[in-house]
Design a protein around this motif. Structure first.
Motif, PDB file in Angstrom:
ATOM      1  N   GLN A  55       0.628  -1.317   0.041  1.00 31.49           N
ATOM      2  CA  GLN A  55      -0.177   0.024  -0.010  1.00 31.49           C
ATOM      3  C   GLN A  55       0.786   1.350   0.515  1.00 31.49           C
ATOM      4  OE1 GLN A  55      -3.244  -0.424   0.391  1.00 31.49           O
ATOM      5  NE2 GLN A  55      -3.769   2.032   1.250  1.00 31.49           N
ATOM      6  N   LEU A  56       0.853   1.900  -1.064  1.00 31.20           N
ATOM      7  CA  LEU A  56       1.047   3.503  -1.042  1.00 31.20           C
ATOM      8  C   LEU A  56       0.554   4.388  -0.896  1.00 31.20           C
ATOM      9  CD1 LEU A  56       4.569   4.411  -1.504  1.00 31.20           C
ATOM     10  CD2 LEU A  56       4.045   4.236  -4.049  1.00 31.20           C
ATOM     11  N   LEU A  57       0.677   5.760  -0.925  1.00 30.78           N
ATOM     12  CA  LEU A  57      -0.748   7.181  -0.689  1.00 30.78           C
ATOM     13  C   LEU A  57       0.141   7.232  -2.430  1.00 30.78           C
ATOM     14  CD1 LEU A  57      -0.020   9.144   2.397  1.00 30.78           C
ATOM     15  CD2 LEU A  57      -1.715   7.768   2.727  1.00 30.78           C
ATOM     16  N   ARG A  58      -1.143   7.921  -2.615  1.00 34.74           N
ATOM     17  CA  ARG A  58      -1.374   8.488  -4.483  1.00 34.74           C
ATOM     18  C   ARG A  58      -0.257   9.679  -4.790  1.00 34.74           C
ATOM     19  NH1 ARG A  58      -4.080   7.534  -8.315  1.00 34.74           N
ATOM     20  NH2 ARG A  58      -6.067   6.877  -7.332  1.00 34.74           N
ATOM     21  N   ARG A  59       0.141  10.451  -3.605  1.00 34.50           N
ATOM     22  CA  ARG A  59       0.512  11.257  -3.292  1.00 34.50           C
ATOM     23  C   ARG A  59       2.360  11.192  -3.248  1.00 34.50           C
ATOM     24  NH1 ARG A  59      -0.977  13.962   2.518  1.00 34.50           N
ATOM     25  NH2 ARG A  59       0.241  12.604   3.438  1.00 34.50           N
ATOM     26  N   ASP A  60       2.307  10.131  -3.151  1.00 29.93           N
ATOM     27  CA  ASP A  60       4.121   9.050  -2.891  1.00 29.93           C
ATOM     28  C   ASP A  60       4.194   8.269  -4.340  1.00 29.93           C
ATOM     29  OD1 ASP A  60       5.043  10.645  -0.957  1.00 29.93           O
ATOM     30  OD2 ASP A  60       3.799   9.228   0.596  1.00 29.93           O
ATOM     31  N   GLN A  61       3.276   7.782  -5.620  1.00 27.96           N
ATOM     32  CA  GLN A  61       3.488   6.788  -6.055  1.00 27.96           C
ATOM     33  C   GLN A  61       4.667   7.881  -7.309  1.00 27.96           C
ATOM     34  OE1 GLN A  61       1.127   8.047 -10.027  1.00 27.96           O
ATOM     35  NE2 GLN A  61       0.200   8.911  -8.382  1.00 27.96           N
ATOM     36  N   ARG A  62       5.559   8.163  -6.829  1.00 25.04           N
ATOM     37  CA  ARG A  62       6.911   8.078  -7.873  1.00 25.04           C
ATOM     38  C   ARG A  62       7.631   7.797  -7.115  1.00 25.04           C
ATOM     39  NH1 ARG A  62       6.891  13.325 -10.929  1.00 25.04           N
ATOM     40  NH2 ARG A  62       9.011  13.345 -12.020  1.00 25.04           N
ATOM     41  N   VAL A  63       7.480   7.390  -5.733  1.00 20.98           N
ATOM     42  CA  VAL A  63       9.014   6.938  -5.483  1.00 20.98           C
ATOM     43  C   VAL A  63       8.926   6.255  -5.152  1.00 20.98           C
ATOM     44  CG1 VAL A  63       9.711   6.293  -3.233  1.00 20.98           C
ATOM     45  CG2 VAL A  63       8.232   8.524  -3.255  1.00 20.98           C
ATOM     46  N   VAL A  64       8.212   4.994  -5.864  1.00 17.65           N
ATOM     47  CA  VAL A  64       8.808   3.611  -6.252  1.00 17.65           C
ATOM     48  C   VAL A  64       9.167   3.593  -7.472  1.00 17.65           C
ATOM     49  CG1 VAL A  64       7.194   2.441  -5.214  1.00 17.65           C
ATOM     50  CG2 VAL A  64       6.237   3.169  -6.434  1.00 17.65           C
ATOM     51  N   GLN A  65       9.323   4.106  -8.750  1.00 17.95           N
ATOM     52  CA  GLN A  65       9.585   4.128  -9.801  1.00 17.95           C
ATOM     53  C   GLN A  65      11.409   4.563  -9.775  1.00 17.95           C
ATOM     54  OE1 GLN A  65       7.638   6.810 -12.309  1.00 17.95           O
ATOM     55  NE2 GLN A  65       6.842   4.892 -13.677  1.00 17.95           N
ATOM     56  N   GLU A  66      11.296   5.500  -8.662  1.00 22.67           N
ATOM     57  CA  GLU A  66      12.697   6.075  -8.468  1.00 22.67           C
ATOM     58  C   GLU A  66      13.483   4.606  -7.658  1.00 22.67           C
ATOM     59  OE1 GLU A  66      11.387   9.656  -6.014  1.00 22.67           O
ATOM     60  OE2 GLU A  66      11.275  10.579  -8.206  1.00 22.67           O
ATOM     61  N   VAL A  67      13.239   4.591  -6.498  1.00 22.85           N
ATOM     62  CA  VAL A  67      13.536   3.076  -6.164  1.00 22.85           C
ATOM     63  C   VAL A  67      14.418   2.342  -7.422  1.00 22.85           C
ATOM     64  CG1 VAL A  67      13.214   1.628  -3.988  1.00 22.85           C
ATOM     65  CG2 VAL A  67      12.921   4.255  -4.111  1.00 22.85           C
ATOM     66  N   LEU A  68      13.698   2.194  -8.137  1.00 25.40           N
ATOM     67  CA  LEU A  68      13.777   0.465  -8.885  1.00 25.40           C
ATOM     68  C   LEU A  68      13.878   1.935 -10.227  1.00 25.40           C
ATOM     69  CD1 LEU A  68      11.587  -1.974  -7.095  1.00 25.40           C
ATOM     70  CD2 LEU A  68      14.045  -1.830  -6.900  1.00 25.40           C
ATOM     71  N   PRO A  69      14.519   2.116 -10.503  1.00 27.65           N
ATOM     72  CA  PRO A  69      14.464   2.754 -12.386  1.00 27.65           C
ATOM     73  C   PRO A  69      14.436   1.672 -13.219  1.00 27.65           C
ATOM     74  CG  PRO A  69      16.302   3.135 -11.071  1.00 27.65           C
ATOM     75  CD  PRO A  69      15.806   1.985 -10.159  1.00 27.65           C
ATOM     76  N   THR A  70      15.339   0.697 -12.762  1.00 28.77           N
ATOM     77  CA  THR A  70      15.410  -0.488 -14.447  1.00 28.77           C
ATOM     78  C   THR A  70      14.481  -1.639 -14.769  1.00 28.77           C
ATOM     79  OG1 THR A  70      16.593  -1.762 -13.290  1.00 28.77           O
ATOM     80  CG2 THR A  70      17.445  -0.435 -13.727  1.00 28.77           C
ATOM     81  N   TRP A  71      13.231  -0.919 -13.395  1.00 24.19           N
ATOM     82  CA  TRP A  71      12.309  -2.202 -13.319  1.00 24.19           C
ATOM     83  C   TRP A  71      11.288  -1.963 -14.696  1.00 24.19           C
ATOM     84  CZ3 TRP A  71       9.458  -5.820  -9.501  1.00 24.19           C
ATOM     85  CH2 TRP A  71      10.631  -5.910  -8.182  1.00 24.19           C
TER      86      TRP A  71
END
Length: 202
Positions: A55-71
């Motif tokens: 679960q993630l808050l919508r306002r924080d969604q881009r963080v996961v792309q930044e953590v796993l940029p090659t996924w």
């Protein structure tokens, strides 16, 4: 872990320890959700899992792309379609689920679920009147993994419980204290109307 087949390729869920390690440096709120959140609350495993939910808050969604940029990232656009989630794209309010995997030939590994927030409060996307301070939305398991509070996870499952949801409810019910039961019964009633779980909670 089970390997589940879907029309968009197989699921081979990441392990809890793997998820915790991947997101250990993330400074925003995130929580393991779904059946794993229930098992972390009761302290033991009791069923198979076809995926792992975070679960993630919508306002924080881009963080996961930044953590796993090659996924590889895909958004689950309702009703029931997947499309690529482009780097830096802000997903609209109607999109709540994201699937990701290391690469196009790999199985799906993690599903992210986006939920709403206003200032310091979580707001249920099922019913805007159901709210809770974000700091009380989850807790850390004995293993140190952030996970949704069991009463919050059961609230999601209460609308139209599947057999696995009933299993989760019965497993964690004895572990819920009076305050958790009261909150869950009130939230279910407010969002969905009377449900059989409410009688057991009382």
């Amino acid at each position: 872990m089970t390997r589940a087949e879907t029309p968009w390729g197989p699921w081979e869920p990441a392990g809890l320890a793997d998820v915790a390690a991947l997101f250990s440096s993330v400074e925003v709120h995130w929580w393991v959700a779904g059946g794993y959140a229930i098992e972390l609350a009761v302290g033991y495993s009791f069923r198979e899992h076809g995926d792992i939910d975070v679960q993630l808050l919508r306002r924080d969604q881009r963080v996961v792309q930044e953590v796993l940029p090659t996924w590889e990232w895909w958004a689950a656009d309702p009703p029931g379609t997947l499309r690529p989630w482009q780097a830096g794209e802000i997903l609209p309010n109607g999109v709540h689920d994201i699937w990701c995997r290391p690469g196009p030939s790999d199985p799906w590994r993690i599903q992210f679920m986006l939920d709403e927030a206003e200032s310091r409060d979580w707001i249920s996307r099922r019913c805007a009147q159901v709210r809770r301070p974000i700091d009380l939305l989850g807790r850390h398991s004995a293993e140190g993994v952030p996970c949704l509070a069991p009463e919050v996870q059961l609230f999601y499952k209460a609308s139209q419980p599947r057999p696995k949801d009933e299993e989760d409810f019965q497993a964690v019910l004895p572990a819920l204290d009076a305050g958790q039961r009261e909150w869950l019964a009130a939230a279910i009633t407010q969002a969905y109307g009377a449900r059989p779980w409410c009688e057991q909670l009382r």
